[in-house]
Design an enzyme around this catalytic site. Structure first.
Site, PDB file in Angstrom:
ATOM      1  CE  LYS B 176      16.805  -4.744  27.939  1.00 49.60           C
ATOM      2  NZ  LYS B 176      16.458  -3.212  27.352  1.00 49.60           N
ATOM      3  CB  THR B 187       7.351  -1.978  25.947  1.00 56.04           C
ATOM      4  OG1 THR B 187       6.945  -3.179  26.403  1.00 56.04           O
ATOM      5  CG2 THR B 187       6.378  -1.401  25.552  1.00 56.04           C
ATOM      6  CG  ASN B 395      16.966   7.996  29.201  1.00 62.85           C
ATOM      7  OD1 ASN B 395      17.428   7.011  28.383  1.00 62.85           O
ATOM      8  ND2 ASN B 395      16.251   7.909  30.007  1.00 62.85           N
TER       9      ASN B 395
END
Lengths: 400, 400
Positions: B176, B187, B395
């Site tokens: 993922k 990461t 984001n």
């Protein structure tokens, strides 16, 4: 740093003996795209330059010129084309610009600096540049500050006044920069002029030191340009006793210069491509100044932090994660974070706070992130901006 | 690297003796948010873990557990909450998860790994997690690959088959990752299972080496998460002769593992937050592998390059500038760049090319940037994605 203010801001004006102009050469439709500034007498010059190994022809030439004698009398500058990655032709073109300006002012080419900003990899349209230079005059206007704008939304300029002994001095700076803004000088154009008399060694030392705390602590997008420079010219026409390293008045000049550089650096960050807000990070109690500066700069550089701030999101987890990803020295269990004075993390643990109020509080044009590392006694500051749809639009659309 | 392919991709399946499941615990509305995988016998385990100094509780525990004995039999994992920056409570919670899974499988807690991904700084809802663990079963489905998704738009999974001696082996991996994707492992989550028998030392060496060429060469946004890890479990149920460093069959296993890691790493880059295209950078004739990798990764990491590619803009100047800003060794006068096979820069000079055709050519789902440094004989590769409105939206909206 002298904390007492021995200078004050005044309306924009050129220092004694400095002149300037800007014209449209047709490189862009209407706005001025070429400008210059010059002093009626040769000035002491100092600078800092891009650290990008792909250094553009004008920046390389100006650096070489200043380093040789620490003297400069004029700087010609253009936007639209960066004259970078242009090989031998680029070097020829920049030498021609130097010669044209020198002839026009009847001075030596070795007293002429050149600066360019814009698209990388295209040759300068030298017919337009040549015709443009022939039109430049000696004015006291601020047109040159607009001639160097690219994606900037506003010109960035400031004048301050201060006394050295009995002599009233002026310090005037302007800068351009909006994208490709990151570390290590290399990140925009800034020109500072003063009629104060300063020795070349002192001027160079001050510029290097203060650029490190100001221009080198801003980031818009982490990209370091091939063209940029900060150049300071001091022509001494204020007739003060020349500042040397032992001069008592040096602190006054230094604080005024610091103010001008910090103002311009923050103005560039606030006008970052697509930015809706200036972000200031203050790191306290770091193990060293280097650690403090590194952490401050990492936070203003994080895409996730920047996007969160665009969304008015008090997402301190991204700040923690960014600190953790640096190679700075700190204790991961001992980090305290405030967002616009709201305590959100205390010694690395979540604090309950009113998220709606905190989010509302992030909607202003400036966000301050305070980080206390509870480690040493050093500080670090950095400035940046949020990451917005506007940034993507500008940089996806600004076609090569 | 063995260039002959001794493995082939097969339909997704779990290797002999591995089981898995995923359930919804209510942490999110409907989709599975908790899952596990386990082997019917203890497996040899190896891993690489975040380098972020702010390391989340689950990642720290799993690392500690694997390092102790290089054995693991089960991994439990959740999305929504990262259990990072959660202090002592976070450590307690992760220990409880370990115990619950161990009891359920009747194995030692020291054989259970834990992984989390999601929001930093919130405590795990342990009632939900506890109830969820009680519901997990031993299935051969791929639900676990969905349970760890956050802003991922698709699950990323692969199975390959190969022979070691006479034994048919299977290698199955999933990952993922979509945001906070950058250097140095840290990461994303990736789990690889195999029924091949491999010695702990060899498995660890292979994972470390191959993760460096794959997962550590992708970037989405330059942010390194606090949680991530790549864990490989090898339970040996294929009954091949255990692979040791001198085994002739090691090359086969290595190439299969490399393929799986590279596939997952590229899948993560292609599914980067908001991405519309995968970007692959190939650097040739670098002075060293380090220089090649550094330059490749800098290019896929440049916001300006990424935004240009979103705009289908063959803006090679930004590629040049990015190369120049690295501290890698190279000759600035000797750089050749191709964008999707179109030569745009030859030995650092602009080449005339059809910009409309080149732009059209960038509209696909994959862009390849080839850089020839004409310097040494080393290579470097990296993968990333474009920078889009979608990235900013995700984001700015993903509220804490």
């Amino acid at each position: 740093m002298n904390t007492e203010k021995n200078y004050h801001e005044i309306e924009f004006t050129w220092p004694e003996g400095f002149y300037s102009d800007g014209v449209n050469t047709g490189m862009r439709e209407k706005r001025p795209d070429l400008g210059w500034l010059y002093s009626e007498t040769p000035a002491v010059a100092a600078g800092v330059y891009t650290t990008n190994k792909v250094c553009a022809a004008p920046t390389a030439l100006t650096k070489k010129t200043i380093v040789q004698s620490h003297k400069l009398q004029a700087v010609v500058m253009n936007s639209v084309f960066a004259n970078s990655c242009t090989g031998k032709q680029g070097e020829k073109d920049v030498a021609l610009e130097q010669t044209l300006v020198a002839k026009k002012l009847n001075i030596s080419p070795s007293l002429v600096g050149v600066a360019s900003t814009g698209l990388i990899g295209a040759y300068l349209p030298m017919e337009k540049i040549t015709a443009g230079i022939s039109k430049l005059q000696g004015k006291k206007t601020d047109t040159v500050t607009k001639a160097v704008m690219t994606t900037d939304t506003r010109s960035k300029k400031i004048s301050v006044s201060f006394k050295l002994g009995d002599q009233l001095c002026t310090l005037t700076g302007f800068a351009k920069g909006s994208g490709m803004i990151h570390p290590n000088m290399a990140t925009m154009l800034a020109f500072i002029t003063t009629d104060a008399a300063v020795s070349p060694a002192v001027l160079q030392k001050l510029v290097s030191e203060l650029a490190d705390e100001t221009f080198n602590q801003i980031t818009v997008d982490g990209d370091t340009s091939t063209n940029d420079m900060v150049v300071v010219l001091a022509n001494g026409l204020a007739k003060n006793e020349e500042l040397v390293s032992s001069s008592p008045a040096l602190a006054t000049f230094k604080s005024a210069l610091h103010h001008v550089l910090a103002f311009l650096a923050q103005s560039i960050a606030a006008d970052g491509e697509g930015a809706t807000k200036l972000v200031e990070v203050n790191v306290d109690n770091a193990a060293s100044t280097q650690d403090g500066k590194k952490i401050a700069k990492a936070i203003v550089g994080s895409s996730l932090v920047k996007a969160a701030l665009f969304g008015d999101d008090p997402n301190w987890g991204r700040v923690m994660s960014t600190i953790g990803a640096t190679d700075a020295a700190f204790d991961p269990q001992n980090i305290t974070i405030k967002l616009n004075d709201t305590l959100v993390v205390d010694h690395s643990l979540a604090v309950k706070f009113d998220k709606t109020a905190a989010s509302d509080d992030l909607k202003g044009s400036k966000v301050t992130i305070d980080v206390d590392l509870h480690d040493g006694e050093s500080k670090g500051q950095a400035w940046g901006c949020d990451l917005t749809y506007g940034y993507v639009k500008i940089n996806a659309a600004y076609h090569s």
